[in-house]
Design an enzyme around this catalytic site. Structure first.
Site, PDB file in Angstrom:
ATOM      1  N   SER A  23       0.792  -1.230   0.000  1.00  0.00           N
ATOM      2  CA  SER A  23       0.000   0.000   0.000  1.00  0.00           C
ATOM      3  C   SER A  23       0.822   1.277   0.000  1.00  0.00           C
ATOM      4  O   SER A  23       0.595   2.193   0.796  1.00  0.00           O
ATOM      5  CB  SER A  23      -0.946   0.009   1.197  1.00  0.00           C
ATOM      6  OG  SER A  23      -2.218  -0.137   0.711  1.00  0.00           O
TER       7      SER A  23
ATOM      8  N   ASP B  29      -6.900  -0.172   3.146  1.00  0.00           N
ATOM      9  CA  ASP B  29      -5.530   0.333   3.204  1.00  0.00           C
ATOM     10  C   ASP B  29      -5.478   1.716   3.856  1.00  0.00           C
ATOM     11  O   ASP B  29      -4.588   2.013   4.655  1.00  0.00           O
ATOM     12  CB  ASP B  29      -4.928   0.395   1.792  1.00  0.00           C
ATOM     13  CG  ASP B  29      -4.984  -0.955   1.099  1.00  0.00           C
ATOM     14  OD1 ASP B  29      -5.212  -1.962   1.788  1.00  0.00           O
ATOM     15  OD2 ASP B  29      -4.822  -1.006  -0.137  1.00  0.00           O
TER      16      ASP B  29
HETATM   17  C1  GAF Z   1      -5.979  -3.825  -2.257  1.00  0.00           C
HETATM   18  C2  GAF Z   1      -7.131  -2.867  -2.081  1.00  0.00           C
HETATM   19  F1  GAF Z   1      -6.689  -1.582  -2.138  1.00  0.00           F
HETATM   20  C3  GAF Z   1      -7.834  -3.095  -0.739  1.00  0.00           C
HETATM   21  O1  GAF Z   1      -8.966  -2.271  -0.662  1.00  0.00           O
HETATM   22  C4  GAF Z   1      -8.229  -4.557  -0.552  1.00  0.00           C
HETATM   23  O2  GAF Z   1      -9.334  -4.889  -1.340  1.00  0.00           O
HETATM   24  C5  GAF Z   1      -7.036  -5.465  -0.869  1.00  0.00           C
HETATM   25  O3  GAF Z   1      -6.439  -5.169  -2.125  1.00  0.00           O
HETATM   26  C6  GAF Z   1      -7.434  -6.918  -0.876  1.00  0.00           C
HETATM   27  O4  GAF Z   1      -7.807  -7.329   0.386  1.00  0.00           O
HETATM   28  O5  GAF Z   1      -4.979  -3.565  -1.300  1.00  0.00           O
END
Ligand code: GAF
Length: 363
Positions: A107, A153
């Site tokens: 992230s 995230d």
């Molecule tokens: C990515 C997305 F940004 C999150 O929102 C989430 O869906 C994740 O994938 C999977 O769990 O990080």
């Protein structure tokens, strides 16, 4: 001038459950992005320590979405949305500097967006509060960047607490810190960044999300969170489509695993997290089908080297694997992953340990 830091995250468990109104259990990392916002004359300038050159926007660009490089939309997105909301955004110079690897599933985007939003909030005196910061950060990613992500995230980056994982209910966006101290149990959270190139990750992510929404509609529920674990077999019997059945099985069992993970952490039984991590990986591999050979290989190598559990973390199709590893096996586990990658002809992975750090804060 205001300066804020916001971290990247690891998701301990609860993958692709956030946009199904379900449960997630991420933690904030020590690595992150620092953003400095300062008043400027006449124009809006964005500078990244990781990118060449400056991105300069004139007053017309603030409403007209000038053609800017992709990375800069994660910064300018907040300005565009505030401007659309009627906020008078004065000329600013915004400098960002991140040590979260891009494309690793940690992230980097939430770290960037959340640090920008927090710094803007202070600099412009917006007083958005916790819910407002989360809402604006999510809009930047969903509406300005156009990524259909689910909000986990940004929640982790804004609200993480040192020494804790963050148990989030993605329906009402409430969160509770849950103690996460693997060292006290003689364990280490080991991360293997497979550095596997993301293959079609954006399109596949959107396709999973659409599939889940279709399944929820077919089952007559608002979101797959509303299918109880105990009703899973009934729900599966009501779906004809094999792919949608797999998606539902993943999401429903993953929500149940998050709740169990929270229970074991609250009871101080960190080692009991291991089997839940491994079961989560199997579900992502076999039912949701979002893993790639590199992450499966890393998980097998960690388990073979004595990890109590291991799984891919993040959106999938590459990125990082986490393992819960006895402290005296950490070196052997890292070696095992590197050896397995060399034998499979994959590029060299990066292996490091992770701890739960604090969320966004003034820097
Ligand atoms: C990515 C997305 F940004 C999150 O929102 C989430 O869906 C994740 O994938 C999977 O769990 O990080």
């Amino acid at each position: 001038m205001s300066r804020w830091f916001a971290p990247g995250r690891i998701n301990l468990i609860g993958e692709h459950t956030d946009y199904n109104d379900g449960f997630v259990l991420p933690l904030a990392l020590p690595m992150g992005c620092a953003t400095t916002v300062a008043a400027a004359d006449a124009r809006w300038t964005v500078v990244s320590a990781q990118e060449d050159g400056e991105v300069v926007v004139t007053p017309s660009g603030l409403s007209g979405r000038d053609d800017v490089p992709d990375w800069a939309t994660y910064v300018l997105g907040a300005l565009w949305l505030l401007h659309d909301d009627g906020v008078d955004v004065p000329p600013l110079r915004i400098e960002v500097d991140s040590d979260v690897p891009v494309g690793a599933g940690l992230s980097s985007s939430a770290a960037l967006v959340c640090s920008v939003v927090c710094a803007l909030d202070e600099q412009l005196g917006l007083d958005l509060g916790s819910d407002g910061l989360l809402a604006l950060s999510r809009r930047v990613e969903n509406d300005a960047v156009g990524a259909p992500t689910g909000g986990m995230d940004q929640l982790a980056s804004l609200r993480g607490e040192a020494g804790h994982a963050l148990f989030c209910d993605m329906r009402d966006l409430t969160s509770q810190s849950v103690p996460f101290d693997p060292a006290a149990a003689g364990l280490t959270l080991l991360v293997a960044d497979t550095r596997a190139p993301h293959r079609h990750a954006d399109g596949e992510y959107a396709a999973r999300r659409r599939g889940c929404e279709q399944a929820a509609e077919a089952l007559g529920v608002a979101a797959l969170r509303d299918v109880a674990d105990a009703d899973l077999d009934d729900a599966l019997a009501r779906l004809d489509d094999e792919e949608l059945q797999r998606y539902v099985r993943h999401v429903v069992t993953e929500d149940a695993r998050v709740l169990e993970a929270v229970d074991v952490l609250r009871a101080g039984r960190v080692d009991d997290l291991g089997p839940l991590l491994t079961a989560s990986h199997a579900s992502m591999r076999d039912d949701f089908q979002i893993t790639v050979p590199e992450v499966d290989t890393a998980v097998e190598a960690l388990l073979g080297a004595g990890a109590l559990g291991a799984r891919m973390t993040g959106g999938g199709f590459g990125g990082c694997v986490i393992g819960l590893v006895p402290q005296d096996s950490v070196d052997a586990a890292g070696d095992a992953v590197r050896r397995a990658f060399a034998e499979s002809g994959f590029g060299e992975p990066t292996v490091f340990t992770a701890t739960a750090a604090a969320g966004a804060r003034p820097a």
